[in-house]
Design an enzyme around this catalytic site. Structure first.
Site, mmCIF file in Angstrom:
data_model
loop_
_atom_site.group_PDB
_atom_site.id
_atom_site.type_symbol
_atom_site.label_atom_id
_atom_site.label_comp_id
_atom_site.label_asym_id
_atom_site.label_seq_id
_atom_site.Cartn_x
_atom_site.Cartn_y
_atom_site.Cartn_z
ATOM 1 N N GLN A 84 -5.628 -1.323 20.095
ATOM 2 C CA GLN A 84 -4.412 -2.085 19.836
ATOM 3 C C GLN A 84 -3.241 -1.444 20.581
ATOM 4 O O GLN A 84 -3.094 -0.216 20.570
ATOM 5 C CB GLN A 84 -4.152 -2.142 18.313
ATOM 6 N N PRO B 281 0.207 0.113 21.887
ATOM 7 C CA PRO B 281 0.017 0.456 23.299
ATOM 8 C C PRO B 281 -1.205 1.345 23.558
ATOM 9 O O PRO B 281 -1.549 1.566 24.708
ATOM 10 C CB PRO B 281 1.313 1.208 23.620
ATOM 11 N N TYR C 124 0.833 -1.207 0.000
ATOM 12 C CA TYR C 124 0.000 0.000 0.000
ATOM 13 C C TYR C 124 0.865 1.252 0.000
ATOM 14 O O TYR C 124 0.759 2.086 -0.897
ATOM 15 C CB TYR C 124 -0.928 -0.017 1.212
ATOM 16 N N GLU D 146 4.292 1.743 -0.308
ATOM 17 C CA GLU D 146 5.242 1.851 -1.427
ATOM 18 C C GLU D 146 4.479 1.933 -2.750
ATOM 19 O O GLU D 146 4.911 2.608 -3.688
ATOM 20 C CB GLU D 146 6.219 0.668 -1.442
ATOM 21 N N ARG E 264 3.457 5.230 14.827
ATOM 22 C CA ARG E 264 3.187 5.632 16.216
ATOM 23 C C ARG E 264 2.462 6.951 16.324
ATOM 24 O O ARG E 264 1.762 7.218 17.284
ATOM 25 C CB ARG E 264 4.508 5.707 16.990
HETATM 26 P P1 NAD Z 1 -12.686 2.193 -0.214
HETATM 27 O O1 NAD Z 1 -12.055 0.857 -0.070
HETATM 28 O O2 NAD Z 1 -14.017 2.421 0.410
HETATM 29 O O3 NAD Z 1 -12.806 2.602 -1.755
HETATM 30 C C1 NAD Z 1 -11.927 2.141 -2.748
HETATM 31 C C2 NAD Z 1 -12.751 1.782 -3.974
HETATM 32 O O4 NAD Z 1 -11.870 1.337 -5.010
HETATM 33 C C3 NAD Z 1 -13.734 0.642 -3.717
HETATM 34 O O5 NAD Z 1 -14.994 0.969 -4.241
HETATM 35 C C4 NAD Z 1 -13.096 -0.538 -4.456
HETATM 36 O O6 NAD Z 1 -14.057 -1.489 -4.879
HETATM 37 C C5 NAD Z 1 -12.390 0.153 -5.596
HETATM 38 N N1 NAD Z 1 -11.269 -0.598 -6.154
HETATM 39 C C6 NAD Z 1 -10.256 -1.206 -5.478
HETATM 40 N N2 NAD Z 1 -9.405 -1.784 -6.349
HETATM 41 C C7 NAD Z 1 -9.885 -1.524 -7.589
HETATM 42 C C8 NAD Z 1 -9.462 -1.872 -8.902
HETATM 43 N N3 NAD Z 1 -8.357 -2.604 -9.107
HETATM 44 N N4 NAD Z 1 -10.204 -1.455 -9.954
HETATM 45 C C9 NAD Z 1 -11.327 -0.717 -9.765
HETATM 46 N N5 NAD Z 1 -11.783 -0.372 -8.549
HETATM 47 C C10 NAD Z 1 -11.069 -0.774 -7.477
HETATM 48 O O7 NAD Z 1 -11.627 3.249 0.328
HETATM 49 P P2 NAD Z 1 -11.748 4.805 0.605
HETATM 50 O O8 NAD Z 1 -11.564 4.995 2.049
HETATM 51 O O9 NAD Z 1 -12.937 5.367 -0.052
HETATM 52 O O10 NAD Z 1 -10.426 5.321 -0.118
HETATM 53 C C11 NAD Z 1 -10.453 5.942 -1.388
HETATM 54 C C12 NAD Z 1 -9.041 6.380 -1.775
HETATM 55 O O11 NAD Z 1 -8.532 7.277 -0.786
HETATM 56 C C13 NAD Z 1 -8.040 5.256 -1.892
HETATM 57 O O12 NAD Z 1 -7.186 5.515 -2.995
HETATM 58 C C14 NAD Z 1 -7.248 5.332 -0.616
HETATM 59 O O13 NAD Z 1 -5.941 4.833 -0.778
HETATM 60 C C15 NAD Z 1 -7.275 6.815 -0.334
HETATM 61 N N6 NAD Z 1 -7.096 7.103 1.096
HETATM 62 C C16 NAD Z 1 -8.111 6.869 1.973
HETATM 63 C C17 NAD Z 1 -7.922 7.125 3.335
HETATM 64 C C18 NAD Z 1 -9.012 6.914 4.346
HETATM 65 O O14 NAD Z 1 -8.804 7.172 5.521
HETATM 66 N N7 NAD Z 1 -10.192 6.478 3.971
HETATM 67 C C19 NAD Z 1 -6.674 7.587 3.786
HETATM 68 C C20 NAD Z 1 -5.664 7.790 2.853
HETATM 69 C C21 NAD Z 1 -5.888 7.553 1.509
HETATM 70 N N1 UDP Z 2 -6.608 0.374 15.909
HETATM 71 C C1 UDP Z 2 -7.107 0.055 17.169
HETATM 72 N N2 UDP Z 2 -8.193 -0.771 17.252
HETATM 73 C C2 UDP Z 2 -8.814 -1.272 16.145
HETATM 74 C C3 UDP Z 2 -8.307 -0.924 14.873
HETATM 75 C C4 UDP Z 2 -7.197 -0.105 14.796
HETATM 76 O O1 UDP Z 2 -6.587 0.493 18.195
HETATM 77 O O2 UDP Z 2 -9.806 -1.991 16.307
HETATM 78 C C5 UDP Z 2 -5.466 1.308 15.833
HETATM 79 C C6 UDP Z 2 -4.314 0.839 14.952
HETATM 80 O O3 UDP Z 2 -3.375 0.108 15.720
HETATM 81 C C7 UDP Z 2 -3.719 2.149 14.486
HETATM 82 C C8 UDP Z 2 -4.902 3.107 14.460
HETATM 83 O O4 UDP Z 2 -5.929 2.492 15.218
HETATM 84 O O5 UDP Z 2 -2.787 2.622 15.416
HETATM 85 C C9 UDP Z 2 -5.442 3.404 13.072
HETATM 86 O O6 UDP Z 2 -5.657 2.190 12.389
HETATM 87 P P1 UDP Z 2 -6.493 2.095 11.051
HETATM 88 O O7 UDP Z 2 -6.405 0.689 10.597
HETATM 89 O O8 UDP Z 2 -7.831 2.678 11.243
HETATM 90 O O9 UDP Z 2 -5.750 3.083 10.035
HETATM 91 P P2 UDP Z 2 -4.212 3.312 9.639
HETATM 92 O O10 UDP Z 2 -3.333 2.394 10.418
HETATM 93 O O11 UDP Z 2 -4.191 3.048 8.186
HETATM 94 O O12 UDP Z 2 -3.989 4.732 9.993
#
Ligand code: NAD
Ligand code: UDP
Ligand code: UDP
Length: 338
Positions: A225, A227, A166, A168, A294
Site C-alpha cells: 500500500q 507509499p 480500535y 480510542e 507512517r
Molecule cells: P484475533 O482477532 O486473532 O483474536 C481476537 C479474539 O477475540 C478472537 O478469537 C475473537 O473471536 C475474539 N473476540 C472478539 N470480540 C469478542 C467479544 N466481543 N467477545 C468475546 N470474544 C471476542 O487477534 P489477535 O491478533 O490474536 O489479537 C489479540 C489481542 O492482542 C487483541 O486484544 C488485539 O487488540 C491485541 N493486539 C494484537 C496485535 C497483533 O499484531 N496481532 C497488535 C496489537 C494488539
Molecule cells: N499493508 C500493505 N499491504 C497489505 C496490507 C497492509 O502494504 O496488503 C501495509 C499497511 O498500509 C500498513 C502496514 O502494512 O502500513 C501494516 O498494516 P496492517 O494492517 O498489517 O497493521 P497495522 O496497520 O494495524 O499496523
C-alpha cells in the site's frame, strides 16, 4: 524442649485454597491468533487450569483443538460485552478483533468490545480478586510524532477516524484499567503490543504479513500500500507470549511496550517475502487506507529492564515458520529445486 502444636484447622475455604495447587486462568479471545498460542504455553504448566471465552468473531475452535476435552481446559462461547461469572485467579483479556478489516467491519461492536468488554472483565476481577492483564496496542500512539515510541508518549490519535473504534477504544480500556486500579485496588497489567505475526493468523485477515505470505504462495502480486516507505516492527508470536506471561507474573503494572524493535518499510518486507518464498512474484503499489501510521517502532527499554524480556526471533527466522503453516493450510507444497 520444643512444643509442637497441631496445625490450625483451616476453614473450608482456606482448606480448599491450601490444596489448590492450580492457578485458574481466564483467557478472553483465547480462540484467536495470539490467544491460542498463549493458551498452549499456559497449558504446558500442569498447575494451570485454563478457561477460554470467545465469541468466535475472528477466532476459531480449530486453534484450540488439541485442548478440547482436556481435564484442565474449558472453552465457553461467550461475548465479553455481556457479564461473565467465573471464579479465576488471573485474567488475560485479549478479546477484540485486531485486524483493521475486521475491526472496521462493525466499528460500534469494536468499541463496545473494548469499553463494555473491559469494564465487565474489571468487574469480574474486582469481585473475585483476580489480577487482570489487558492487551493494548501500539495504536494508542496513533500516527506518532515521536520515534521510536516509549510508554511516556501520549500519542497522536484521530478521535473521529475509521480506526478510532480500535485505537480510542483501547485508550479508554487503558483508562478503565487504571481507574479500577486506583479506585478499587485491582491488580492490573497493561501490555502495548506492536505488530505480531506467526502461524494461525487468519489467512485472509488483511494484515500485511499474512497478506504477503498468502499472495506469494498463491503466485499473486504482493500488494504494497502506497507509499511503501511506511514502517512497522514485527514480533514473532512465541516472543510475544513470553513477554505477556512475564508481565502478568511480574510486579509492574505497565503500560509496557512488547514488540520487536527491528523496523522495516513495507517495501522491504515485500522484497524479503518475495526472496524467501518466490522470487518470480511481482510487487505492486496499491492505494492505502486512511490514517495509516507512517512509522512504528517500539522502545523496549522498559520491557528489558523491568521484565528481563527481549525478542529472540528475527523476521527472517519467523517468516519461514509462518510460511510452513500457511503452506499446510493452503495446500501448497514446497518446491524442490534439486
Ligand atoms: P484475533 O482477532 O486473532 O483474536 C481476537 C479474539 O477475540 C478472537 O478469537 C475473537 O473471536 C475474539 N473476540 C472478539 N470480540 C469478542 C467479544 N466481543 N467477545 C468475546 N470474544 C471476542 O487477534 P489477535 O491478533 O490474536 O489479537 C489479540 C489481542 O492482542 C487483541 O486484544 C488485539 O487488540 C491485541 N493486539 C494484537 C496485535 C497483533 O499484531 N496481532 C497488535 C496489537 C494488539
Ligand atoms: N499493508 C500493505 N499491504 C497489505 C496490507 C497492509 O502494504 O496488503 C501495509 C499497511 O498500509 C500498513 C502496514 O502494512 O502500513 C501494516 O498494516 P496492517 O494492517 O498489517 O497493521 P497495522 O496497520 O494495524 O499496523
Ligand atoms: N461483572 C461481571 N462479572 C462479575 C462482576 C461484574 O461481568 O463477576 C460486570 C458487571 O455486570 C458490571 C461490570 O462488570 O457491568 C462492572 O462491575 P462493577 O462491580 O465494577 O460495577 P457495577 O456493577 O457496580 O456497575
Amino acid at each position: 524442649h520444643t512444643i509442637t502444636r497441631p496445625p490450625p484447622t483451616p476453614s473450608p475455604l482456606r482448606f480448599s485454597k491450601f490444596f489448590q495447587a492450580n492457578l485458574r486462568i481466564l483467557v478472553t479471545g483465547g480462540a484467536g491468533f495470539i490467544g491460542s498460542h498463549l493458551v498452549d504455553r499456559l497449558m504446558e504448566n500442569e498447575k494451570h487450569e485454563v478457561i477460554v471465552v470467545d465469541n468466535y468473531f475472528t477466532g476459531s475452535k480449530d486453534n484450540l483443538k488439541k485442548w478440547i476435552g482436556h481435564p484442565r481446559f474449558e472453552l465457553i462461547r461467550h461475548d465479553v460485552t455481556e457479564p461473565l461469572l467465573v471464579e479465576v485467579d488471573q485474567i488475560y483479556h485479549l478479546a477484540c478483533p485486531a485486524s483493521p478489516i475486521f475491526y472496521k467491519y462493525n466499528p460500534v461492536k469494536t468499541i463496545k468490545t473494548n469499553v463494555i468488554g473491559t469494564l465487565n472483565m474489571l468487574g469480574l476481577a474486582k469481585r473475585v480478586g483476580a489480577r487482570i492483564l489487558l492487551t493494548s496496542t501500539s495504536e494508542v500512539y496513533g500516527d506518532p510524532l515521536e520515534h521510536p515510541q516509549n510508554e511516556e508518549y501520549w500519542g497522536n490519535v484521530n478521535p473521529i477516524g475509521v480506526r478510532s473504534c480500535y485505537d480510542e477504544g483501547k485508550r479508554v480500556a487503558e483508562t478503565l484499567m487504571f481507574d479500577y486500579h486506583r479506585q478499587h485496588g485491582i491488580e492490573i497489567r497493561i501490555a502495548r503490543i506492536f505488530n505480531t505475526y506467526g502461524p494461525r493468523m487468519n489467512i485472509d485477515d488483511g494484515r500485511v504479513v499474512s497478506n504477503f505470505i498468502a499472495q506469494a504462495l498463491r503466485g499473486e502480486s504482493l500488494t504494497v500500500q502506497a507509499p511503501g516507505t511506511q514502517t512497522r516492527s514485527f514480533c514473532y508470536v512465541s516472543d510475544m507470549v513470553d513477554g505477556l506471561i512475564r508481565l502478568m507474573d511480574g510486579e509492574h503494572t505497565g503500560p509496557i511496550n512488547i514488540g520487536n524493535p527491528g523496523e522495516f518499510t513495507m517495501m522491504e518486507l515485500a522484497e524479503t517475502v518475495k526472496e524467501l518464498i518466490d522470487p518470480t512474484v511481482e510487487v505492486k503499489i496499491v492505494e492505502n487506507t486512511p490514517d495509516d501510521p507512517r512509522q512504528r517502532k517500539p522502545d523496549i527499554t522498559k520491557a528489558r529492564e523491568l521484565l528481563g524480556w527481549e525478542p529472540k526471533i528475527k523476521l527472517r527466522e519467523g517468516l519461514p515458520l509462518m510460511e510452513e503453516d500457511f503452506r499446510q493450510r493452503l495446500g501448497v507444497p514446497k518446491k524442490h529445486n534439486n
